[in-house]
Scaffold this motif. Sequence first.
Motif, PDB file in Angstrom:
ATOM      1  N   LEU A   1       4.216   9.984  -8.876  1.00 35.12           N
ATOM      2  CA  LEU A   1       4.653   9.511 -10.196  1.00 35.12           C
ATOM      3  C   LEU A   1       5.927   8.682 -10.078  1.00 35.12           C
ATOM      4  CD1 LEU A   1       3.976  12.717 -12.348  1.00 35.12           C
ATOM      5  CD2 LEU A   1       2.736  10.540 -12.462  1.00 35.12           C
ATOM      6  N   GLU A   2       6.844   9.069  -9.169  1.00 38.92           N
ATOM      7  CA  GLU A   2       8.069   8.285  -8.934  1.00 38.92           C
ATOM      8  C   GLU A   2       7.717   6.880  -8.447  1.00 38.92           C
ATOM      9  OE1 GLU A   2      10.955  10.092  -6.388  1.00 38.92           O
ATOM     10  OE2 GLU A   2      10.916  11.995  -7.467  1.00 38.92           O
TER      11      GLU A   2
ATOM     12  N   ILE B   1       0.869  -1.185   0.000  1.00 42.62           N
ATOM     13  CA  ILE B   1       0.000   0.000   0.000  1.00 42.62           C
ATOM     14  C   ILE B   1       0.899   1.227   0.000  1.00 42.62           C
ATOM     15  CG2 ILE B   1      -1.789   1.268   1.235  1.00 42.62           C
ATOM     16  CD1 ILE B   1      -2.642  -1.378   2.504  1.00 42.62           C
ATOM     17  N   PRO B   2       1.064   1.918  -1.150  1.00 42.88           N
ATOM     18  CA  PRO B   2       1.948   3.090  -1.188  1.00 42.88           C
ATOM     19  C   PRO B   2       1.288   4.310  -0.544  1.00 42.88           C
ATOM     20  CG  PRO B   2       1.058   2.636  -3.372  1.00 42.88           C
ATOM     21  CD  PRO B   2       0.507   1.585  -2.470  1.00 42.88           C
TER      22      PRO B   2
ATOM     23  N   ILE C   1       8.075   2.839 -10.442  1.00 37.72           N
ATOM     24  CA  ILE C   1       8.738   1.640  -9.912  1.00 37.72           C
ATOM     25  C   ILE C   1       7.732   0.534  -9.609  1.00 37.72           C
ATOM     26  CG2 ILE C   1      10.078   0.751  -7.950  1.00 37.72           C
ATOM     27  CD1 ILE C   1      11.373   3.531  -7.787  1.00 37.72           C
ATOM     28  N   LEU C   2       6.612   0.911  -8.996  1.00 42.17           N
ATOM     29  CA  LEU C   2       5.646  -0.077  -8.504  1.00 42.17           C
ATOM     30  C   LEU C   2       4.564  -0.389  -9.530  1.00 42.17           C
ATOM     31  CD1 LEU C   2       5.138  -1.686  -5.903  1.00 42.17           C
ATOM     32  CD2 LEU C   2       3.679   0.176  -5.109  1.00 42.17           C
ATOM     33  N   GLY C   3       4.307   0.544 -10.445  1.00 37.08           N
ATOM     34  CA  GLY C   3       3.200   0.364 -11.388  1.00 37.08           C
ATOM     35  C   GLY C   3       1.901   0.891 -10.797  1.00 37.08           C
TER      36      GLY C   3
ATOM     37  N   ASP D   1      -4.251   5.881  -6.973  1.00 36.11           N
ATOM     38  CA  ASP D   1      -4.363   4.857  -5.928  1.00 36.11           C
ATOM     39  C   ASP D   1      -3.447   5.136  -4.739  1.00 36.11           C
ATOM     40  OD1 ASP D   1      -6.143   3.523  -7.515  1.00 36.11           O
ATOM     41  OD2 ASP D   1      -4.602   2.261  -8.461  1.00 36.11           O
ATOM     42  N   ILE D   2      -2.567   6.116  -4.865  1.00 35.04           N
ATOM     43  CA  ILE D   2      -1.579   6.375  -3.816  1.00 35.04           C
ATOM     44  C   ILE D   2      -2.173   7.342  -2.786  1.00 35.04           C
ATOM     45  CG2 ILE D   2       0.697   7.376  -3.350  1.00 35.04           C
ATOM     46  CD1 ILE D   2       1.507   6.269  -6.133  1.00 35.04           C
ATOM     47  N   LEU D   3      -2.098   6.950  -1.514  1.00 36.05           N
ATOM     48  CA  LEU D   3      -2.690   7.745  -0.437  1.00 36.05           C
ATOM     49  C   LEU D   3      -1.764   8.906  -0.068  1.00 36.05           C
ATOM     50  CD1 LEU D   3      -3.905   4.797   1.815  1.00 36.05           C
ATOM     51  CD2 LEU D   3      -5.192   6.023   0.073  1.00 36.05           C
ATOM     52  N   HIS D   4      -2.368  10.063   0.236  1.00 42.77           N
ATOM     53  CA  HIS D   4      -1.618  11.244   0.668  1.00 42.77           C
ATOM     54  C   HIS D   4      -1.990  11.545   2.116  1.00 42.77           C
ATOM     55  CE1 HIS D   4      -1.020  12.921  -3.706  1.00 42.77           C
ATOM     56  NE2 HIS D   4      -0.750  11.637  -3.589  1.00 42.77           N
TER      57      HIS D   4
END
Length: 616
Positions: free
Chosen positions: A153-154, A135-136, A158-160, A165-168
């Motif tokens: 984006l970085e 879970i990024p 790497i992870l795709g 989907d990335i939590l802030h």
Amino acid sequence: MSHPIERIRNFCIVAHVDHGKSTLADRILQLTGLVDPRKMRAQYLDRMDIERERGITIKAQAVRIPYAPTEGPHAGQRYVLNLIDTPGHVDFSYEVSRALNACEGALLLVDAAQGMEAQTIANLYLAVEAGLEIIPVVNKIDLPAARPDQVALEIVSILGGSPDDILHISAKTGAGIQTVIDRMVDTVPAPRGDPDAPTRALVFDSVYDPYLGVIVYFRVVDGRLRKGERIRLMATGFESQIDELGVVSPEPVPVDELGPGEVGYLAASIKEVRQAKIGDTITLAGARHAAGEPLPGYRDPLPMVFSGLYPVDPDDFEQLRDALDRLRLNDSSFVYEPETSAALGFGFRCGFLGLLHLEIVMERLEREYDIPLVATAASVRYQVVLEQSGATVEVSNPQELPAPNRIARIEEPTVRAMILTPSDYVGPVMQLCEGRRGELLAMDYLSEERVELRYRLPLAEIITDFFDLLKSRTRGYASLDYERDAYQPADLVKVDVLLNGEPVDAFSNIVHRDRAYEYGRAMVAKLKELIPRQLFDVPVQAAIGNKVIARETIKAKRKDVLAKCYGGDVTRKRKLLERQKEGKKRMKMLGSVEIPQEAFVAALRVGSSGVEVPGR
């Protein structure tokens, strides 16, 4: 009763140093109401004073968090979250690998201002290899320098996946923490295990307690463990009855039973530190209930840096042996064996995962066991191929190096280093690596601003000040991670330091021939400052075999024997001076140079005082 397996979530937090792992763990403990607000403190799971002072996690810590959401799709259901907070420094990656094997999911935490760092990527690869659900999460979005969209984006490169989907979150303010918990409950799979199969539990950590003996931390894979049952550790064959069974939530809480997927601890009158091995499998004693096959354990960590530890007071030797025994249980990633030194007496040759690891172990020995220590210069383990027999011997202490005429070649350990740096600093970083005999393997642009450099470097060249120089040349923006690689031949020599013609073994070192003169000059200059003047001249020399490469002289104290001569014949003065000269000559032949303890400490840390000592 143990908890239903489908409601258990085992997860860990992996990230680079200072990206907010411990702060996120604090917020999760607060949000779930596990810790009373009056008892809350920063870095709640960091138990050691040294962790709090340095702001780093050294030991992975496991905590059981009961969670009963009142809103959302899981409202009214009771879950158990087993959180393992892991270290971020490269020296403690062994702790991370053990934590990953006890989990099904990992929160990948990335600083919104710093972006992906080398250790973040290394830990991510470990988590992917272990088959964990990733879970990024982008942390510290409240910082003025935060760039969460670019960092997302970085991560995607790497992870795709999708940046959406990335939590802030901000672990400091608590923003977005509830979303992280909900996502984790939704996506991290429940543990797999058969409650009716023979009992098998994996030991992932252990600590020594003066009252309970060895406390073992484990994850139940199959079957059940109950208080009062007789257990057997499959690797060592140790059998005993469970005196105490419990979970850490966040303080120890005794329970009667633990089932598949649950994480807990037990005390079973384990007195010997070697009886509880990390990676061992716990099963029930007796042929009827015992498991047939042990669980796959952990690969033993290989030490990368070696140093001799000697007590300042020789009477503390036995106490140091006991302290190392107990510390070895709490930290299974360092090794030690007895050794002697003509200058320092009896001590131990210890192997560590890195220089920070060495510092932490020394500080723990001095604090927890009150043993003042002297450490010899850090070195690595070389492989020496002998001339006549062709046999290979391993050398971690310069004193063990065979005579030059018996050596066919010396091979040194290398590492594959991954360096992430802003593109503006690629030149200085490449210059630094090539100055340390580095070989460029690959260079990739993760984005327009960040570059990943991969180098093969001799381990001896990076264990002292390489990281500090890397940070200073990139204004603190670069990050480093490395892993062990193959041995390769190198032109290495042993540099001895001689005082009054006698070699002092504690100051000997194996260095590259190109750096030998530089090392010798630095050592003799430092010793000239540190050793007090004697009644005779003391030559301080650095030598390779019989060839002296650097020399300083500590001038003698001089008594004015002519003070009583008020005039008179010059022959009388000459006679007094000749007599003094003869006395000093006799004294130099018979006298020995006493080296103060402070001189050992300061000279062996010569690299940290502004004088760069290559290969130490």
